[in-house]
Structure formats: C-alpha cells, structure tokens
Design a protein around this motif. Structure first.
Motif, PDB file in Angstrom:
ATOM      1  N   ASP A  66      72.341 -20.962  54.390  1.00 43.42           N
ATOM      2  CA  ASP A  66      71.177 -21.023  55.124  1.00 43.42           C
ATOM      3  C   ASP A  66      70.227 -19.642  54.954  1.00 43.42           C
ATOM      4  OD1 ASP A  66      69.198 -20.832  57.225  1.00 43.42           O
ATOM      5  OD2 ASP A  66      70.516 -22.466  58.263  1.00 43.42           O
ATOM      6  N   LYS A  68      67.217 -19.129  56.000  1.00 47.62           N
ATOM      7  CA  LYS A  68      66.634 -18.435  57.372  1.00 47.62           C
ATOM      8  C   LYS A  68      67.320 -17.386  58.280  1.00 47.62           C
ATOM      9  CE  LYS A  68      63.563 -22.655  57.371  1.00 47.62           C
ATOM     10  NZ  LYS A  68      63.884 -24.078  57.717  1.00 47.62           N
ATOM     11  N   PHE A  84      80.756 -14.722  53.207  1.00 48.34           N
ATOM     12  CA  PHE A  84      81.123 -15.507  52.059  1.00 48.34           C
ATOM     13  C   PHE A  84      82.948 -15.398  52.127  1.00 48.34           C
ATOM     14  CE2 PHE A  84      77.043 -14.933  50.238  1.00 48.34           C
ATOM     15  CZ  PHE A  84      76.403 -16.177  50.898  1.00 48.34           C
ATOM     16  N   TRP A  87      84.592 -18.213  52.897  1.00 47.14           N
ATOM     17  CA  TRP A  87      84.957 -19.168  51.829  1.00 47.14           C
ATOM     18  C   TRP A  87      86.183 -19.243  51.154  1.00 47.14           C
ATOM     19  CZ3 TRP A  87      79.888 -21.770  49.646  1.00 47.14           C
ATOM     20  CH2 TRP A  87      79.041 -21.694  50.541  1.00 47.14           C
ATOM     21  N   LEU A 106      72.799 -27.250  45.526  1.00 45.34           N
ATOM     22  CA  LEU A 106      72.299 -25.966  45.212  1.00 45.34           C
ATOM     23  C   LEU A 106      72.933 -24.844  45.921  1.00 45.34           C
ATOM     24  CD1 LEU A 106      68.642 -27.338  45.486  1.00 45.34           C
ATOM     25  CD2 LEU A 106      70.160 -27.405  43.432  1.00 45.34           C
ATOM     26  N   GLY A 108      74.907 -22.132  47.761  1.00 49.01           N
ATOM     27  CA  GLY A 108      76.119 -22.240  48.011  1.00 49.01           C
ATOM     28  C   GLY A 108      76.704 -23.673  47.951  1.00 49.01           C
ATOM     29  N   ILE A 134      64.822 -16.391  45.011  1.00 46.59           N
ATOM     30  CA  ILE A 134      64.762 -16.017  46.339  1.00 46.59           C
ATOM     31  C   ILE A 134      65.160 -14.544  46.325  1.00 46.59           C
ATOM     32  CG2 ILE A 134      64.472 -18.109  47.683  1.00 46.59           C
ATOM     33  CD1 ILE A 134      67.523 -17.675  48.253  1.00 46.59           C
ATOM     34  N   MET A 164      67.285 -26.497  38.015  1.00 49.33           N
ATOM     35  CA  MET A 164      68.597 -27.465  38.328  1.00 49.33           C
ATOM     36  C   MET A 164      68.672 -28.300  37.113  1.00 49.33           C
ATOM     37  SD  MET A 164      67.009 -29.021  41.633  1.00 49.33           S
ATOM     38  CE  MET A 164      65.493 -28.103  42.543  1.00 49.33           C
TER      39      MET A 164
HETATM   40  N1  CAA Z   1      68.330 -22.720  53.883  1.00 51.16           N
HETATM   41  C1  CAA Z   1      67.665 -23.008  55.138  1.00 51.16           C
HETATM   42  N2  CAA Z   1      66.687 -24.019  55.224  1.00 51.16           N
HETATM   43  C2  CAA Z   1      66.741 -24.918  53.990  1.00 51.16           C
HETATM   44  C3  CAA Z   1      67.448 -24.744  52.702  1.00 51.16           C
HETATM   45  C4  CAA Z   1      68.285 -23.524  52.859  1.00 51.16           C
HETATM   46  N3  CAA Z   1      69.023 -23.303  51.676  1.00 51.16           N
HETATM   47  N4  CAA Z   1      66.853 -25.676  51.938  1.00 51.16           N
HETATM   48  C5  CAA Z   1      66.047 -26.487  52.488  1.00 51.16           C
HETATM   49  N5  CAA Z   1      65.965 -26.035  53.870  1.00 51.16           N
HETATM   50  C6  CAA Z   1      65.416 -26.729  55.064  1.00 51.16           C
HETATM   51  C7  CAA Z   1      63.564 -26.481  54.272  1.00 51.16           C
HETATM   52  O1  CAA Z   1      63.299 -25.203  55.048  1.00 51.16           O
HETATM   53  C8  CAA Z   1      63.044 -27.401  55.351  1.00 51.16           C
HETATM   54  O2  CAA Z   1      62.924 -27.224  56.909  1.00 51.16           O
HETATM   55  P1  CAA Z   1      61.641 -27.207  57.723  1.00 51.16           P
HETATM   56  O3  CAA Z   1      61.469 -28.902  57.772  1.00 51.16           O
HETATM   57  O4  CAA Z   1      61.991 -26.712  59.148  1.00 51.16           O
HETATM   58  O5  CAA Z   1      60.635 -26.631  57.022  1.00 51.16           O
HETATM   59  C9  CAA Z   1      64.020 -28.567  55.279  1.00 51.16           C
HETATM   60  O6  CAA Z   1      65.250 -27.995  54.828  1.00 51.16           O
HETATM   61  C10 CAA Z   1      63.475 -29.511  54.013  1.00 51.16           C
HETATM   62  O7  CAA Z   1      63.339 -28.626  52.870  1.00 51.16           O
HETATM   63  P2  CAA Z   1      62.028 -28.920  51.906  1.00 51.16           P
HETATM   64  O8  CAA Z   1      61.069 -29.271  52.835  1.00 51.16           O
HETATM   65  O9  CAA Z   1      62.091 -27.610  51.285  1.00 51.16           O
HETATM   66  O10 CAA Z   1      62.502 -30.116  51.022  1.00 51.16           O
HETATM   67  P3  CAA Z   1      61.742 -30.393  49.614  1.00 51.16           P
HETATM   68  O11 CAA Z   1      62.423 -31.871  49.213  1.00 51.16           O
HETATM   69  O12 CAA Z   1      60.510 -30.115  49.330  1.00 51.16           O
HETATM   70  O13 CAA Z   1      62.916 -29.216  48.515  1.00 51.16           O
HETATM   71  C11 CAA Z   1      64.626 -27.889  47.671  1.00 51.16           C
HETATM   72  C12 CAA Z   1      64.276 -29.239  48.527  1.00 51.16           C
HETATM   73  C13 CAA Z   1      64.027 -27.792  46.497  1.00 51.16           C
HETATM   74  C14 CAA Z   1      66.199 -28.187  47.858  1.00 51.16           C
HETATM   75  C15 CAA Z   1      64.002 -26.845  48.795  1.00 51.16           C
HETATM   76  O14 CAA Z   1      64.290 -27.033  50.030  1.00 51.16           O
HETATM   77  C16 CAA Z   1      64.811 -25.557  48.326  1.00 51.16           C
HETATM   78  O15 CAA Z   1      64.396 -24.972  47.407  1.00 51.16           O
HETATM   79  N6  CAA Z   1      65.837 -25.111  49.046  1.00 51.16           N
HETATM   80  C17 CAA Z   1      66.248 -23.762  48.823  1.00 51.16           C
HETATM   81  C18 CAA Z   1      67.563 -23.722  47.651  1.00 51.16           C
HETATM   82  C19 CAA Z   1      68.101 -22.645  47.620  1.00 51.16           C
HETATM   83  O16 CAA Z   1      67.458 -21.657  47.310  1.00 51.16           O
HETATM   84  N7  CAA Z   1      69.294 -22.433  47.920  1.00 51.16           N
HETATM   85  C20 CAA Z   1      70.103 -21.280  47.789  1.00 51.16           C
HETATM   86  C21 CAA Z   1      70.141 -20.414  49.032  1.00 51.16           C
HETATM   87  S1  CAA Z   1      71.005 -18.829  49.019  1.00 51.16           S
HETATM   88  C22 CAA Z   1      72.500 -19.067  48.759  1.00 51.16           C
HETATM   89  O17 CAA Z   1      72.997 -20.355  48.621  1.00 51.16           O
HETATM   90  C23 CAA Z   1      73.474 -18.019  48.222  1.00 51.16           C
HETATM   91  C24 CAA Z   1      74.882 -18.221  47.918  1.00 51.16           C
HETATM   92  O18 CAA Z   1      75.328 -17.908  46.807  1.00 51.16           O
HETATM   93  C25 CAA Z   1      75.695 -18.882  48.849  1.00 51.16           C
END
Ligand code: CAA
Length: 257
Positions: A66, A68, A84, A87, A106, A108, A134, A164
């Motif tokens: 997440d 946020k 983590f 995990w 994607l 995590g 990010i 992707m």
């Molecule tokens: N964390 C928190 N909120 C997320 C999220 C995430 N990883 N991915 C999606 N959301 C939320 C969005 O903020 C949105 O919420 P709101 O409606 O409140 O704005 C909702 O889910 C729908 O998402 P989108 O409107 O962005 O949907 P989309 O179809 O336009 O895009 C997506 C889909 C390409 C997956 C895009 O949401 C995205 O890029 N998400 C983030 C992916 C990412 O960067 N993941 C890695 C996270 S860091 C991590 O995982 C570290 C690790 O190694 C453990």
C-alpha cells in the motif's frame, strides 16, 4: 475467523484465502498482511487443510504494497515497522501454497505470488515490479525470487524498467505454471489443490521442503537433505500403505501419519 481484509473458506481438503480490498486493487497494507500471515499459520496447523490457495479478484491479485501507507514514512519508521519481515513467515508455511492470479499482480503482489509454490494465471494477468517508478525498488523478495525464476537478464529488465509483462510472457519465462481463460483461473487452482490434498500429507510436506531447499543450498547439501527426507518417509504409515497398495493393485488410503 473475523478478518476485515481477507476472506477465508475451506472445502474439499484445501482452503482459499482471498484478498478483499477491491477498491484499491487489493493493495497489501500492514493490516491485510497481518491477517494473511495469521490465517496461513492457523491453516498450516489445521488437519482438514492440505493445500492453500491465495487469490484476489479478476481485476487484481494485488497491485503491490500500500503506497499511501508508506508514502510519508522515514527510513527509521520503515526500519521499526519492519513490515516485510512478517512476509518471511509465509516462507515457513509447510503446506503447499497455490497463487491463483488475475489482473494486476504487481510489486508486493508479484512478490507474494512468487512466495507461493505454484502460480496459476488468468489470461489477463499482468506481472511487474514497478517500484522503480515510485522511487524505490522491490523490498519483499522481488530481486531474489524473480531472478531465480526468470534469470538475471529478464529480472533486470523488469526491475529496472518497471514494465509489466503479460501472462503469456510470464508462462514462457517460467514465472507461472499455467495460463487459463479468466473464467477458469480459480477453478484450475482448486482442481490442483484438490489433487494435492489427495496425496499423502507427510510426503507432500517433506517434498515441498526439499524443493525449496534447492534455493538456499549447494547441490551436495540439497541432495543430502533430499535423501534424508526420503529415508524419513519410511517411518510413515503412509509409505507402508502406499507401497502395499501398489503391490495389491488397489487405491491407497492415507492416514497422514
Ligand atoms: N497502493 C495503494 N493504493 C493503490 C495501489 C497501491 N499499490 N495500487 C492501486 N491503488 C489504488 C489507487 O490509488 C486507486 O485508489 P483511488 O480510487 O482511491 O484513487 C485505486 O487503487 C484504483 O487504482 P487506479 O485508479 O490507479 O487504477 P488504474 O487501472 O488506472 O491503474 C495500476 C492500475 C496500473 C495498477 C495503478 O493503480 C498502479 O500503478 N498502482 C501502483 C502499482 C505499484 O507501484 N506497485 C508497487 C507498490 S510498492 C511495493 O509493492 C513494494 C514492495 O516491494 C513490497
């Protein structure tokens, strides 16, 4: 089990754990991960459960940790939370874990799927490690497990570009077992879980342990480990029953002992 972020069900000798944050594409917040690890540890001790499916919904297995929740954290916050580390407990689950993935898998989410033992994907599944976009990098096993699954060059490309890949590429690259039409991805995982649940559980447990050993030992150490597990199974009732049933040309009846 009163969980807010996951749904747990049991049937036919296996359990299904479904992530339940559809509004945020199943983003893996700390609470969800706490619940997931708790549920998996309980199911691991449950004799009625012999395999566990992890799944999301058609649109997303999980779009990563997440963002946020982490955005304003300092390095020391992250160090103290050490989210983590939790995990790692999934790695210790002894029962087979099957990821049934569809849509966004994607960051995590991809790392969580790769912590499982088998990955079944729908045709719409998209895999990626987009953390680079990010300002960070994979932090829950992506650089290690992806590299072991697809090799250095493809892992480097995914981790450094954040691009992707499709389910079809993922199966070609050896990241998933099988790709099926979207309406069948969970059914396929269930059939596999049911099949594994019909096998002698102690042998399943020791076999999983031995395959995983291949990732953190030398070939010599791994062969030794495998051989000991093999010999150990001769202390089980199920080995006696399995071999007797074979010679008597009948179906074995497993006791799980
Ligand atoms: N964390 C928190 N909120 C997320 C999220 C995430 N990883 N991915 C999606 N959301 C939320 C969005 O903020 C949105 O919420 P709101 O409606 O409140 O704005 C909702 O889910 C729908 O998402 P989108 O409107 O962005 O949907 P989309 O179809 O336009 O895009 C997506 C889909 C390409 C997956 C895009 O949401 C995205 O890029 N998400 C983030 C992916 C990412 O960067 N993941 C890695 C996270 S860091 C991590 O995982 C570290 C690790 O190694 C453990």
């Amino acid at each position: 089990m009163p969980y807010a972020n996951i749904l747990v069900t049991k049937q036919d000798g296996y359990a299904i754990v479904q992530f339940n944050r559809p509004d945020v594409l199943n983003a893996l917040n700390i609470k969800l991960m706490e619940e997931l690890v708790d549920a998996l540890e309980i199911l691991d001790k449950d004799d009625e459960v012999r395999a566990i499916i992890l799944t999301g919904n058609e649109k997303a297995f999980a779009a990563g940790a997440d963002i946020k929740e982490m955005a304003d954290a300092t390095a020391i916050d992250m160090l103290i939370r050490d989210q983590f580390a939790r995990w790692d407990r999934i790695r210790k689950i002894k029962k087979p874990l099957i990821a049934a993935v569809s849509g966004f898998t994607l960051g995590g989410g991809c790392e969580l799927a790769m912590t499982c033992d088998i990955i079944i994907a729908s045709e719409t599944a998209k895999f990626g490690q987009p953390e680079i976009n990010i300002g960070v990098m994979p932090g829950a096993g992506g650089t290690q497990r992806l590299t072991r699954a697809v090799g250095k060059y493809k892992a480097m490309e995914m981790v450094l570009t954040g691009k992707m890949i499709s389910a079809e590429e993922a199966v070609r690259w050896g990241l998933v077992n099988k790709v099926v039409p979207i309406e069948y991805f969970l059914e396929e995982a269930k059939a596999l879980a049911k099949e594994i649940a019909s096998k002698p559980p102690v042998a399943v447990r020791l076999a999983k342990e031995a395959v995983l050993k291949a990732f953190d030992t030398t070939i010599e150490g791994g062969l030794e480990f495998e051989r000991r597990n093999f010999y150990l199974l001769f202390a089980s009732d199920d080995q006696k029953e399995g071999m007797k049933a074979f010679t008597e040309k009948r179906k074995a009846e497993w006791k799980g002992k």
